[in-house]
Design a protein around this motif. Structure first.
Motif, PDB file in Angstrom:
ATOM      1  N   VAL A 101      82.880  98.815  75.581  1.00 40.67           N
ATOM      2  CA  VAL A 101      83.914  99.809  75.878  1.00 40.67           C
ATOM      3  C   VAL A 101      83.851 100.865  74.793  1.00 40.67           C
ATOM      4  N   HIS A 102      83.880 102.131  75.210  1.00 39.81           N
ATOM      5  CA  HIS A 102      83.772 103.249  74.271  1.00 39.81           C
ATOM      6  C   HIS A 102      84.919 104.215  74.571  1.00 39.81           C
ATOM      7  N   ALA A 103      85.873 104.335  73.647  1.00 39.68           N
ATOM      8  CA  ALA A 103      87.026 105.222  73.813  1.00 39.68           C
ATOM      9  C   ALA A 103      86.820 106.516  73.047  1.00 39.68           C
ATOM     10  N   GLY A 122      91.736  98.847  72.560  1.00 36.60           N
ATOM     11  CA  GLY A 122      91.757  97.750  71.607  1.00 36.60           C
ATOM     12  C   GLY A 122      92.465  96.529  72.169  1.00 36.60           C
ATOM     13  N   LEU A 123      93.581  96.742  72.856  1.00 37.34           N
ATOM     14  CA  LEU A 123      94.310  95.625  73.472  1.00 37.34           C
ATOM     15  C   LEU A 123      93.484  94.999  74.596  1.00 37.34           C
ATOM     16  N   ALA A 124      92.820  95.839  75.403  1.00 34.69           N
ATOM     17  CA  ALA A 124      91.955  95.315  76.473  1.00 34.69           C
ATOM     18  C   ALA A 124      90.833  94.474  75.872  1.00 34.69           C
ATOM     19  N   ALA A 125      90.268  94.941  74.762  1.00 34.75           N
ATOM     20  CA  ALA A 125      89.195  94.187  74.096  1.00 34.75           C
ATOM     21  C   ALA A 125      89.726  92.872  73.522  1.00 34.75           C
ATOM     22  N   ARG A 126      90.964  92.849  73.079  1.00 30.38           N
ATOM     23  CA  ARG A 126      91.561  91.600  72.608  1.00 30.38           C
ATOM     24  C   ARG A 126      91.711  90.615  73.766  1.00 30.38           C
ATOM     25  N   LEU A 127      91.977  91.134  74.975  1.00 28.72           N
ATOM     26  CA  LEU A 127      92.133  90.276  76.158  1.00 28.72           C
ATOM     27  C   LEU A 127      90.790  89.767  76.683  1.00 28.72           C
ATOM     28  N   VAL A 128      89.716  90.496  76.371  1.00 29.87           N
ATOM     29  CA  VAL A 128      88.364  90.094  76.787  1.00 29.87           C
ATOM     30  C   VAL A 128      87.501  90.088  75.518  1.00 29.87           C
ATOM     31  N   PRO A 129      87.577  89.014  74.740  1.00 34.91           N
ATOM     32  CA  PRO A 129      86.955  89.006  73.405  1.00 34.91           C
ATOM     33  C   PRO A 129      85.444  89.190  73.388  1.00 34.91           C
ATOM     34  N   GLU A 130      84.756  88.948  74.492  1.00 25.17           N
ATOM     35  CA  GLU A 130      83.298  89.095  74.475  1.00 25.17           C
ATOM     36  C   GLU A 130      82.833  90.551  74.588  1.00 25.17           C
ATOM     37  N   VAL A 131      83.732  91.473  74.937  1.00 27.01           N
ATOM     38  CA  VAL A 131      83.333  92.882  75.061  1.00 27.01           C
ATOM     39  C   VAL A 131      83.271  93.512  73.672  1.00 27.01           C
ATOM     40  N   ARG A 132      82.326  94.431  73.499  1.00 27.82           N
ATOM     41  CA  ARG A 132      82.175  95.170  72.239  1.00 27.82           C
ATOM     42  C   ARG A 132      82.962  96.471  72.360  1.00 27.82           C
ATOM     43  N   LEU A 133      83.660  96.860  71.298  1.00 31.29           N
ATOM     44  CA  LEU A 133      84.506  98.048  71.315  1.00 31.29           C
ATOM     45  C   LEU A 133      83.990  99.083  70.322  1.00 31.29           C
ATOM     46  N   PHE A 134      83.796 100.298  70.812  1.00 27.02           N
ATOM     47  CA  PHE A 134      83.393 101.446  69.992  1.00 27.02           C
ATOM     48  C   PHE A 134      84.413 102.556  70.209  1.00 27.02           C
TER      49      PHE A 134
END
Length: 193
Positions: free
Chosen positions: A83-85, A95-107
């Motif tokens: 996910v790239h915001a 960030g909250l969505a990434a916390r709900l799906v811990p395997e996704v990488r956040l940039f």
């Protein structure tokens, strides 16, 4: 790789042009692109010729928990890898969505030099961010100040101008048309203000 870019902007400016150019480049490199946008976004028109999967959300503000849950659902449903915001109000939602799906990488890409007011909740929401991308040294410095515990995750990736965009544009009027500049006065800046 399946990438979800998130951009809640409602006008086509520099950050949105960056998202459009990045989307094109990633698709050319074989990635599958999803874009989460507001209903009024100019991006579908700018990228109409590309195989993008569109997701329309309210993306109302940084505390939009409904959208964070819906983004998490899209991430799971489409097996999104990254996910790239691109817009500050979208950072905590992503960030909250990434916390709900811990395997996704956040940039996160920071396009502006204004510092972020990062309270404890905001820092927690963004704590899983793998990389903060800053468009300049001053932006990187602001990110490091806002997130001192995550300063080692800040990288500088300057904006670019694709030389092919200007290919064939020879006169001032042709260049203005190619770049979408319609106002009578336009100022171009190189460097840092």
């Amino acid at each position: 790789m399946k990438i979800l870019q998130v951009c809640s902007a409602e006008q086509m400016g520099g950050g949105e042009r960056h998202v459009a150019d990045l989307t094109r480049a990633l698709i050319e490199r074989g990635h599958s692109l999803h874009l989460a946008i507001r209903e009024s976004s100019p991006l579908p028109a700018a990228l109409a010729d590309l195989p993008v999967t569109w997701h329309r959300f309210g993306l109302r503000n940084a505390a939009d928990l409904v959208t964070a849950c819906r983004l998490a659902s899209v991430i799971r449903q489409h097996h999104i890898d990254l996910v790239h915001a691109h817009v500050a109000r979208d950072y905590p939602v992503c960030g909250l969505a990434a916390r709900l799906v811990p395997e996704v990488r956040l940039f996160l890409t920071r396009h502006h030099f204004h510092s972020l007011r990062a309270n404890r909740l905001y820092r927690w929401a963004l704590g899983r961010t793998e990389r903060f991308l800053a468009v300049s040294r001053s932006v990187a410095s602001g990110l490091a100040d806002s997130f001192p515990g995550l300063a080692s995750r800040v990288s500088i990736v300057p904006n670019w101008l694709d030389p092919l965009v200007l290919e064939g544009a020879r006169t001032r009027d042709e260049s203005r048309h190619t770049l979408g500049i319609s106002r009578p006065i336009a100022v171009g800046l190189l460097g840092q203000l």
